[in-house]
Scaffold this motif. Structure first.
Motif, short mmCIF file in Angstrom:
data_model
loop_
_atom_site.label_atom_id
_atom_site.label_comp_id
_atom_site.label_asym_id
_atom_site.label_seq_id
_atom_site.Cartn_x
_atom_site.Cartn_y
_atom_site.Cartn_z
N GLY A 41 30.65 -49.95 -49.79
CA GLY A 41 29.87 -49.26 -50.81
C GLY A 41 30.19 -49.67 -52.23
N LEU A 42 31.17 -50.58 -52.42
CA LEU A 42 31.53 -51.04 -53.76
C LEU A 42 30.82 -52.36 -54.04
N GLU A 43 30.01 -52.40 -55.08
CA GLU A 43 29.20 -53.57 -55.38
C GLU A 43 29.86 -54.43 -56.44
N ALA A 44 29.89 -55.73 -56.20
CA ALA A 44 30.35 -56.68 -57.21
C ALA A 44 29.22 -56.90 -58.20
N ARG A 45 29.48 -56.70 -59.48
CA ARG A 45 28.43 -56.77 -60.50
C ARG A 45 28.69 -57.93 -61.44
N GLN A 46 27.68 -58.79 -61.58
CA GLN A 46 27.83 -59.95 -62.46
C GLN A 46 28.01 -59.53 -63.90
N GLN A 47 27.35 -58.42 -64.30
CA GLN A 47 27.50 -57.96 -65.68
C GLN A 47 28.93 -57.55 -65.99
N GLN A 48 29.66 -57.08 -64.97
CA GLN A 48 31.05 -56.68 -65.15
C GLN A 48 32.02 -57.80 -64.79
N GLN A 49 31.47 -58.99 -64.49
CA GLN A 49 32.27 -60.15 -64.13
C GLN A 49 33.21 -59.86 -62.96
N SER A 50 32.69 -59.18 -61.95
CA SER A 50 33.48 -58.88 -60.76
C SER A 50 32.84 -59.54 -59.54
N TYR A 51 33.65 -59.85 -58.55
CA TYR A 51 33.16 -60.46 -57.32
C TYR A 51 34.13 -60.14 -56.19
N TRP A 52 33.67 -60.30 -54.95
CA TRP A 52 34.52 -60.09 -53.79
C TRP A 52 35.17 -61.41 -53.42
N GLN A 53 36.48 -61.49 -53.65
CA GLN A 53 37.23 -62.71 -53.36
C GLN A 53 37.64 -62.73 -51.89
N LEU A 54 37.54 -63.89 -51.25
CA LEU A 54 37.88 -64.04 -49.84
C LEU A 54 39.22 -64.76 -49.74
N LEU A 55 40.18 -64.15 -49.03
CA LEU A 55 41.51 -64.72 -48.94
C LEU A 55 42.07 -64.58 -47.53
N ASP A 72 48.09 -64.68 -49.95
CA ASP A 72 47.29 -64.74 -51.18
C ASP A 72 46.62 -66.11 -51.33
N THR A 73 46.04 -66.62 -50.25
CA THR A 73 45.42 -67.93 -50.27
C THR A 73 43.91 -67.81 -50.27
N SER A 74 43.25 -68.32 -51.33
CA SER A 74 41.80 -68.25 -51.42
C SER A 74 41.17 -69.14 -50.35
N LEU A 75 40.10 -68.65 -49.72
CA LEU A 75 39.46 -69.40 -48.64
C LEU A 75 38.73 -70.64 -49.15
N ARG A 134 35.65 -70.24 -40.71
CA ARG A 134 35.83 -69.81 -39.33
C ARG A 134 37.30 -69.38 -39.14
N PRO A 135 37.54 -68.09 -39.02
CA PRO A 135 38.92 -67.59 -38.89
C PRO A 135 39.54 -68.02 -37.56
N GLU A 136 40.87 -67.96 -37.54
CA GLU A 136 41.62 -68.25 -36.33
C GLU A 136 42.26 -66.97 -35.81
N ASP A 137 42.53 -66.99 -34.54
CA ASP A 137 43.12 -65.82 -33.90
C ASP A 137 44.45 -65.45 -34.57
N GLY A 138 44.61 -64.17 -34.88
CA GLY A 138 45.84 -63.68 -35.48
C GLY A 138 45.88 -63.70 -36.99
N GLN A 139 44.86 -64.26 -37.65
CA GLN A 139 44.85 -64.32 -39.11
C GLN A 139 44.64 -62.94 -39.72
N THR A 140 45.15 -62.80 -40.95
CA THR A 140 44.85 -61.63 -41.76
C THR A 140 43.88 -62.05 -42.86
N LEU A 141 42.69 -61.46 -42.85
CA LEU A 141 41.63 -61.78 -43.81
C LEU A 141 41.54 -60.66 -44.84
N ILE A 142 41.49 -61.04 -46.11
CA ILE A 142 41.48 -60.06 -47.20
C ILE A 142 40.20 -60.20 -48.00
#
Length: 340
Positions: free
Chosen positions: A297-311, A315-318, A326-334
């Motif tokens: 329910g939380l929207e990333a808004r370009q006007q607020q310069q926010s986005y959903w980062q995939l990691l 703390d490794t950016s995808l 394509r995730p691997e078995d046992g990974q933690t996705l953030i």
């Protein structure tokens, strides 16, 4: 829409010019007029913040598209980009943005090459482009990429457009890294950025194409689908929202089961079928593929310069989109709500 379609229209005009359109310029003239209008609206809509309403990436892409069509833009529009480059405003929060700087440098090089600016301004653009290239070399990682796999073709196009690739060893390392990671380019938009660099070309070459000499060499090919991977995998899916946006930092933390070899987008879909707690997300279609626009329910808004980062943890950016990774078995996705 809530903001101008600067980037989308710029990409369309670049593609239109590359396809050698019919001689009648009427449709193109209308689109060029609209792009000039969007550039003004893009800046005016967020004038009090001192940056475009969309992003400097889209803004400079608009300038580049107009230049490729040999259309002049107001000097003030160009100087906005010059000021942003000079004061270091082109980077994301916490780091540089090679793709953004590369598009700016391509726009500057095009304006100088096509002689759409005076000699004094051309010298300033040339100096700014040299600074950008220097930062790109400094940003090259041990893996050979300028920034990441997707920003690397943009950076390579800058070296190509400025005839600096042979004298720059970093270019050769980037080409080798790109050739080893071609499977990362799965969407039309990302392929369109990589293909010119692989052929030693840049978007600036579109401006000098001799369309009457172009032959129709496009022929359909059949691509065998990848073999299906059997079995399931289990990953840990975490949704983070820092303060002050959220009093509770972790909004979701659950194990999710999905088919092995599927994309992160499929994992998110699988999560919506599990629970409690209920997981929700929304994507937005873009030229680069699905873009994660809302989570829980939380929207990333370009006007607020926010986005959903995939990691991936810790703390490794995808560096890839939800439909590509394509995730691997046992990974933690953030999924982390972040500022850019």
């Amino acid at each position: 829409t809530d903001w101008p379609e600067t980037g989308r229209l710029a990409l369309y005009l670049l593609g239109l010019r590359a396809t050698c359109p019919p001689p009648d310029p009427s449709p193109q003239r209308s689109l060029v007029t609209w792009l000039k209008y969007y550039l003004e609206e893009d800046w005016a809509g967020s004038r009090r913040h001192g940056h475009p309403l969309t992003s400097y990436y889209q803004y400079s892409l608009g300038v580049l598209a107009l230049c490729v069509h040999r259309k002049r833009v107001r000097e003030e529009v160009i100087r906005r980009l010059l000021a942003a480059e000079h004061h270091g405003r082109l980077g994301h929060a916490g780091g540089s943005a090679v793709d953004m700087e590369a598009v700016v440098a391509l726009a500057f090089t095009c304006l100088e090459r096509e002689r759409l600016v005076g000699s004094r301004l051309a010298a300033e653009l040339r100096t700014a482009t040299h600074r950008v290239k220097r930062r790109m070399v400094e940003a090259q990682g041990p893996d050979g990429f300028f920034g990441n796999v997707y920003s690397t073709p943009w950076a390579m196009q800058v070296f190509i457009a400025t005839n600096a690739c042979r004298a720059q060893p970093a270019y050769g390392r980037a080409m080798a890294a790109l050739l080893e990671n071609l499977d990362a380019f799965t969407t039309t938009a990302t392929m369109a950025q990589a293909l010119p660099a692989l052929h030693g070309r840049s978007y600036l070459d579109i401006a000098s194409m001799h369309c009457q000499e172009e032959q129709d060499t496009l022929t359909p090919i059949s691509i065998e689908p990848p073999p299906e991977m059997l079995g399931n995998m289990t990953v840990r899916l975490v949704v983070e929202c820092p303060q002050p946006w959220c009093p509770q930092r972790w909004l979701y933390d659950q194990l999710v089961s999905a088919h092995a070899g599927t994309s992160l987008l499929d994992v998110l879909r699988a999560a919506t079928m599990q629970g409690p707690p209920k997981f929700t997300f929304v994507t937005q279609d873009t030229p680069q593929g699905p873009f994660l626009s809302s989570v829980m329910g939380l929207e990333a808004r370009q006007q607020q310069q926010s986005y959903w980062q995939l990691l991936t943890a810790p703390d490794t950016s995808l560096q890839r989109g939800v439909a590509d990774y394509r995730p691997e078995d046992g990974q933690t996705l953030i999924l982390r709500l972040s500022e850019w």
